[in-house]
Design a protein around this motif. Structure first.
Motif, PDB file in Angstrom:
ATOM      1  N   SER A   1      40.544  36.975  40.066  1.00 56.80           N
ATOM      2  CA  SER A   1      41.954  36.695  39.793  1.00 56.80           C
ATOM      3  C   SER A   1      42.571  37.731  38.858  1.00 56.80           C
ATOM      4  N   ARG A   2      41.816  38.160  37.871  1.00 55.29           N
ATOM      5  CA  ARG A   2      42.361  39.166  36.954  1.00 55.29           C
ATOM      6  C   ARG A   2      42.594  40.495  37.665  1.00 55.29           C
ATOM      7  N   VAL A   3      41.636  40.899  38.485  1.00 53.02           N
ATOM      8  CA  VAL A   3      41.814  42.132  39.249  1.00 53.02           C
ATOM      9  C   VAL A   3      42.973  41.980  40.235  1.00 53.02           C
ATOM     10  N   TYR A   4      43.042  40.824  40.869  1.00 56.33           N
ATOM     11  CA  TYR A   4      44.107  40.572  41.841  1.00 56.33           C
ATOM     12  C   TYR A   4      45.480  40.642  41.173  1.00 56.33           C
ATOM     13  N   LYS A   5      45.628  40.030  39.998  1.00 53.33           N
ATOM     14  CA  LYS A   5      46.920  40.072  39.306  1.00 53.33           C
ATOM     15  C   LYS A   5      47.219  41.466  38.788  1.00 53.33           C
ATOM     16  N   THR A   6      46.192  42.203  38.399  1.00 53.20           N
ATOM     17  CA  THR A   6      46.390  43.587  37.963  1.00 53.20           C
ATOM     18  C   THR A   6      46.939  44.433  39.103  1.00 53.20           C
ATOM     19  N   PHE A   7      46.541  44.125  40.325  1.00 53.31           N
ATOM     20  CA  PHE A   7      47.054  44.832  41.492  1.00 53.31           C
ATOM     21  C   PHE A   7      48.447  44.361  41.904  1.00 53.31           C
ATOM     22  N   GLY A   8      48.981  43.392  41.186  1.00 53.91           N
ATOM     23  CA  GLY A   8      50.323  42.903  41.478  1.00 53.91           C
ATOM     24  C   GLY A   8      50.365  41.718  42.407  1.00 53.91           C
ATOM     25  N   GLY A   9      49.231  41.086  42.678  1.00 51.92           N
ATOM     26  CA  GLY A   9      49.212  39.937  43.564  1.00 51.92           C
ATOM     27  C   GLY A   9      49.845  38.708  42.936  1.00 51.92           C
ATOM     28  N   GLN A  10      50.392  37.832  43.749  1.00 56.77           N
ATOM     29  CA  GLN A  10      51.069  36.630  43.278  1.00 56.77           C
ATOM     30  C   GLN A  10      50.453  35.348  43.829  1.00 56.77           C
ATOM     31  N   LEU A  11      49.843  35.393  44.997  1.00 54.44           N
ATOM     32  CA  LEU A  11      49.303  34.189  45.640  1.00 54.44           C
ATOM     33  C   LEU A  11      47.860  33.973  45.186  1.00 54.44           C
ATOM     34  N   TRP A  12      47.695  33.499  43.956  1.00 57.77           N
ATOM     35  CA  TRP A  12      46.356  33.426  43.386  1.00 57.77           C
ATOM     36  C   TRP A  12      45.502  32.352  44.072  1.00 57.77           C
ATOM     37  N   GLN A  13      46.124  31.280  44.592  1.00 60.54           N
ATOM     38  CA  GLN A  13      45.338  30.278  45.311  1.00 60.54           C
ATOM     39  C   GLN A  13      44.714  30.868  46.573  1.00 60.54           C
TER      40      GLN A  13
ATOM     41  N   ALA B   1      39.714  42.770  45.310  1.00 58.59           N
ATOM     42  CA  ALA B   1      39.580  41.800  44.223  1.00 58.59           C
ATOM     43  C   ALA B   1      38.520  40.737  44.509  1.00 58.59           C
ATOM     44  N   PRO B   2      38.506  40.087  45.694  1.00 59.79           N
ATOM     45  CA  PRO B   2      37.424  39.131  45.968  1.00 59.79           C
ATOM     46  C   PRO B   2      36.038  39.759  45.991  1.00 59.79           C
ATOM     47  N   LEU B   3      35.938  41.006  46.451  1.00 57.90           N
ATOM     48  CA  LEU B   3      34.634  41.669  46.445  1.00 57.90           C
ATOM     49  C   LEU B   3      34.130  41.884  45.025  1.00 57.90           C
ATOM     50  N   VAL B   4      35.037  42.289  44.134  1.00 56.66           N
ATOM     51  CA  VAL B   4      34.649  42.468  42.732  1.00 56.66           C
ATOM     52  C   VAL B   4      34.244  41.134  42.118  1.00 56.66           C
ATOM     53  N   GLY B   5      34.994  40.069  42.454  1.00 60.83           N
ATOM     54  CA  GLY B   5      34.634  38.752  41.936  1.00 60.83           C
ATOM     55  C   GLY B   5      33.264  38.304  42.406  1.00 60.83           C
ATOM     56  N   SER B   6      32.991  38.465  43.694  1.00 58.91           N
ATOM     57  CA  SER B   6      31.678  38.091  44.219  1.00 58.91           C
ATOM     58  C   SER B   6      30.582  38.972  43.639  1.00 58.91           C
TER      59      SER B   6
ATOM     60  N   GLY C   1      37.781  29.069  37.563  1.00 56.39           N
ATOM     61  CA  GLY C   1      37.734  30.416  37.013  1.00 56.39           C
ATOM     62  C   GLY C   1      38.933  31.243  37.437  1.00 56.39           C
ATOM     63  N   GLY C   2      39.375  31.076  38.707  1.00 56.42           N
ATOM     64  CA  GLY C   2      40.539  31.810  39.175  1.00 56.42           C
ATOM     65  C   GLY C   2      41.813  31.398  38.470  1.00 56.42           C
ATOM     66  N   TRP C   3      41.982  30.088  38.262  1.00 60.74           N
ATOM     67  CA  TRP C   3      43.168  29.606  37.530  1.00 60.74           C
ATOM     68  C   TRP C   3      43.185  30.156  36.100  1.00 60.74           C
ATOM     69  N   TYR C   4      42.041  30.120  35.444  1.00 57.84           N
ATOM     70  CA  TYR C   4      41.997  30.601  34.063  1.00 57.84           C
ATOM     71  C   TYR C   4      42.266  32.105  33.995  1.00 57.84           C
ATOM     72  N   GLY C   5      41.686  32.861  34.931  1.00 55.84           N
ATOM     73  CA  GLY C   5      41.873  34.307  34.909  1.00 55.84           C
ATOM     74  C   GLY C   5      43.286  34.726  35.255  1.00 55.84           C
ATOM     75  N   PHE C   6      43.928  34.022  36.188  1.00 52.13           N
ATOM     76  CA  PHE C   6      45.271  34.416  36.629  1.00 52.13           C
ATOM     77  C   PHE C   6      46.362  33.847  35.733  1.00 52.13           C
ATOM     78  N   VAL C   7      46.293  32.567  35.418  1.00 49.90           N
ATOM     79  CA  VAL C   7      47.381  31.892  34.701  1.00 49.90           C
ATOM     80  C   VAL C   7      47.245  32.036  33.195  1.00 49.90           C
TER      81      VAL C   7
ATOM     82  N   SER D   1      33.087  34.535  39.222  1.00 48.58           N
ATOM     83  CA  SER D   1      33.661  35.101  40.436  1.00 48.58           C
ATOM     84  C   SER D   1      35.168  34.888  40.477  1.00 48.58           C
ATOM     85  N   GLY D   2      35.611  33.641  40.259  1.00 47.45           N
ATOM     86  CA  GLY D   2      37.042  33.361  40.280  1.00 47.45           C
ATOM     87  C   GLY D   2      37.799  34.056  39.175  1.00 47.45           C
ATOM     88  N   TYR D   3      37.191  34.127  37.986  1.00 44.94           N
ATOM     89  CA  TYR D   3      37.865  34.733  36.833  1.00 44.94           C
ATOM     90  C   TYR D   3      38.130  36.217  37.068  1.00 44.94           C
ATOM     91  N   PHE D   4      37.093  36.966  37.399  1.00 48.09           N
ATOM     92  CA  PHE D   4      37.262  38.418  37.566  1.00 48.09           C
ATOM     93  C   PHE D   4      38.106  38.735  38.793  1.00 48.09           C
TER      94      PHE D   4
END
Length: 707
Positions: free
Chosen positions: A460-472, A407-412, A529-535, A455-458
């Motif tokens: 976080s969305r990929v991370y949550k799609t994978f079932g992640g919970q610790l978005w910070q 997920a971070p690689l896709v965001g970057s 961007g991460g907050w907006y994408g995840f929350v 970077s943060g938006y994409f």
């Protein structure tokens, strides 16, 4: 079909125009007769090394006197404030002592006589031996060496002029070194446009420098040589030793400093010549004539790219229009409801369950995405018209291992996509061009920092799609992983450059500024961007849920295994761009101008490259799924970026066959920065491949669900 051809023709015509279009500056500086024209020293650089040095810091040049230039108010020796891009590219611009007055020719003028010791002599020989050229600047134009095209029809410039010559009197003799201590500068001007031209003002359209070596002797009382045009001897860099060592065989010059010195007199000439057919807005064209001459090869690169892309498009069209649709039609012939596939039993096949069981037969529950058990190989053999990618529909959306890294690689990667697209668009429209010194790096850095939102938006969305919970935590990894890797590598390499006292070394203050940009601006943007994408937005939904127990993957064919698949898939995008890469490499390391200009061609090839990466990734993902291998998440990312392997190999081949870079530090810089560039490219194209494969997989399995 005909409309597509017309669109392609119009697009190619647009490219032909944009490859020669640029905005050479934001304001025109015009001069009256008698106005002082400042001349700036910048740096020296060479094709044979990656190390640059400030011209004013060389021990054998005339030091600035600190006097104030009449008319301009500039003080010689004063350094100009530089933008971030100029600092990072090694520029060190300083006001010189040279006197240039518009319209006043100077046949010969004395500058200074500079005394150097043996250490300075040794340094002078080193820069001459390594082929260093000096960059001076007049009216934002680099001083240029003039050349003629092979057909002798046009003149063109290469930025910089040689500091000296290495001469061998015979093949077995030791080299002699001659320093160019006289320069003839030709300032070419044109009538200023508009009202300034009506008032007799002129604009500078060319700055040529012709260096020459003239002996220290045979000069008059003012320090000027008796003959400038045809001097009998050059200024050789040699000092006769005052004494010898104890045994009388080895001169002190070889072993140490005996206090002997060499005085080098410096002179210059200035001529102003009118250039009637060269307008101010076209003055940079002289630096790009050599690139314009190769336009046919650029078109060959585009044709090559279009052919490869066209073949791939046909393959993808066949897969999507015939194979996939036919498979979906056959698979959904009996319906797929609520994620359950109902498949016919072959005639005479006995159901493993009794026909009166409440939940129906086992085959009626085949591919149940909410089931608790996988289907045995014996039961799968009972399915009719159900093979390949359809068998893994219950596992295809299973979160991948190490998804917290993907997920971070896709965001970057999306951050880099935004930066690269912005730079390419600005370059094609002429906003970024060589007259905007350091503009590519400065604007690129700004776009990269601002793209932290994406970077943060994409991520976080990929991370949550994978079932992640610790978005910070994901935001922290996204904002520090790739930028931290780049900064750490640059900092370590910078230590080697600092040790060489090179202007390529990044000053400590600039490093602190980069850290501030990273931590105080980019990190908050990544967080937002991460907050907006995840929350706020949340994860992407999948048409089919994953089975609880993963399906066993059969033995794979040789071409679907990781290494072979990456090399095969990566070669196709590399074949699309390798011709254009040749021009980029040549511009960076062989042409002394150091400028790449034909961004219109580069824009077209880049667009075709993106399409090719998308198509290659889709084909590779489809082949992988047909092999009943549902681990496509990481594979699609790696396939998308796999052409970077070939590019690094091409870069290595180019180093050993085309370049003459010598020295450990220069080679280290070349390969490390080349590796970082390939890594960034692979991250960018890998992200494009991942997102395109994801869209493809969702589409084909969504079609099954819909039918």
């Amino acid at each position: 079909m005909h409309s597509d051809v017309r669109r392609c023709a119009l697009f190619c015509s647009f490219v032909a125009l944009t490859q020669a279009f640029y905005i050479p500056g934001f304001s025109i500086k015009s001069y009256r007769e008698g106005d002082t024209i400042p001349l700036f020293w910048n740096k020296v650089y060479s094709d044979n090394t990656e190390l640059q040095y400030a011209y004013s810091e060389l021990p054998f040049v005339c030091p600035p006197t600190g006097r104030t230039h009449t008319g301009s108010g500039l003080i010689s020796g004063a350094t100009l404030s530089l933008n971030l891009g100029e600092v990072l590219r090694g520029d060190r611009i300083m006001v010189s002592d040279y006197e240039l007055v518009m319209g006043n020719d100077e046949e010969a003028r004395y500058l200074c006589s500079h005394e150097i010791d043996r250490n300075g002599l040794k340094r002078a020989k080193e820069v001459i031996r390594d082929g260093y050229v000096a960059e001076w600047i007049v009216d934002n134009l680099p001083g240029a060496t003039s050349f003629v095209t092979t057909d002798k029809s046009r003149k063109y410039y290469a930025a910089g002029w040689k500091l000296g010559e290495e001469y061998y009197s015979s093949p077995d003799a030791d080299p002699q070194y001659f320093i160019n201590n006289h320069v003839t500068m030709v300032i070419r001007y044109h009538r200023a446009p508009g009202r300034d031209g009506d008032q007799g003002k002129k604009v500078i359209v060319g700055f040529e420098v012709f260096p020459k070596s003239i002996e220290a002797g045979n000069r008059n009382e003012t320090g000027l040589p008796a003959d400038i045009l045809e001097p009998q001897y050059g200024m050789e860099l040699t000092i006769s030793p005052n004494s010898t060592s104890v045994d009388g065989d080895v001169p002190i010059e070889e072993n140490g400093d005996d206090g002997a010195t060499l005085t080098i007199p410096y002179t210059y000439s200035v001529y102003f010549r009118e250039e009637e057919h060269l307008e101010w807005q076209n003055r940079w064209d002289m630096y790009f004539v050599a690139q314009d001459e190769s336009s046919n090869i650029h078109w060959l690169a585009i044709v090559n790219s279009l052919v490869i892309c066209g073949l791939l498009t046909t393959v993808v069209a066949v897969i999507v229009a015939r194979t996939v649709r036919g498979d979906i039609k056959g698979y959904t012939k009996d319906g797929l409801e609520d994620g359950k596939a109902r498949v016919k039993r072959t005639k005479g096949t006995r159901s493993p369950r009794k026909s009166n069981e409440k939940n129906g037969g086992l085959l009626d529950q085949l591919a149940d995405t909410e089931g608790d058990a996988d289907i045995s190989s014996d039961e799968e053999s009972l399915m009719e018209d159900t093979t390949g990618w359809k068998l893994v529909h219950g596992d295809v959306f299973r979160p991948p291992p190490y998804g917290g890294l993907l997920a971070p690689l896709v965001g970057s990667g999306m951050q880099l996509v935004f930066m690269a697209a912005g730079l390419l668009v600005l370059s094609c429209f002429g906003i970024l061009n060589p007259s905007f010194r350091g503009g590519y790096v400065s604007v690129g850095m700004g776009l990269f920092v601002l793209a932290g939102l994406f970077s943060g938006y994409f991520s976080s969305r990929v991370y949550k799609t994978f079932g992640g919970q610790l978005w910070q935590k994901n935001v922290l990894v996204t904002g520090t992983l790739i930028p931290g890797l780049l900064f750490a590598t640059v900092f370590i390499l910078n230590l080697f450059v600092w040790a060489q006292a090179s202007s390529t070394a990044i000053p400590f203050g600039t490093l602190v500024g980069l850290v501030a940009l990273w931590l105080l601006i980019q990190m908050p943007l990544v967080y937002v961007g991460g907050w907006y994408g995840f929350v706020v937005v949340g994860h992407w939904t999948h048409p089919i849920k994953a089975n609880v127990i993963p399906r066993q993957i059969p033995v794979q064919s040789w071409y679907t295994k990781s290494v072979q698949a990456l090399l095969l898939a990566g070669f196709i995008p590399f074949a699309v761009i390798f011709i254009e890469l040749m021009f980029v490499f040549k511009s960076l390391w062989q042409d002394k101008s150091g400028y790449y200009y034909v961004f219109g061609f580069l824009g077209v090839v880049s667009t075709i490259l993106i399409i090719t990466v998308i198509e290659v990734t889709i084909v590779a993902t489809y082949v992988q799924l047909c092999s009943e291998n549902y681990h496509w998440w990481w594979q699609s990312f790696l396939v998308g970026g796999s052409s970077s392997i070939w590019i690094f190999g091409y870069l290595t081949w180019y180093y050993f066959t085309k370049l003459h870079i010598s020295g450990f530090v220069s080679s280290l810089l070349f390969f490390c920065y080349g590796f970082l560039a390939c890594l960034v490219y692979g991250l960018l194209t890998g992200t494009i491949g991942f997102l395109s494969a994801y869209a493809f997989v969702r589409r084909i399995y969504g079609a099954i669900k819909a039918d």
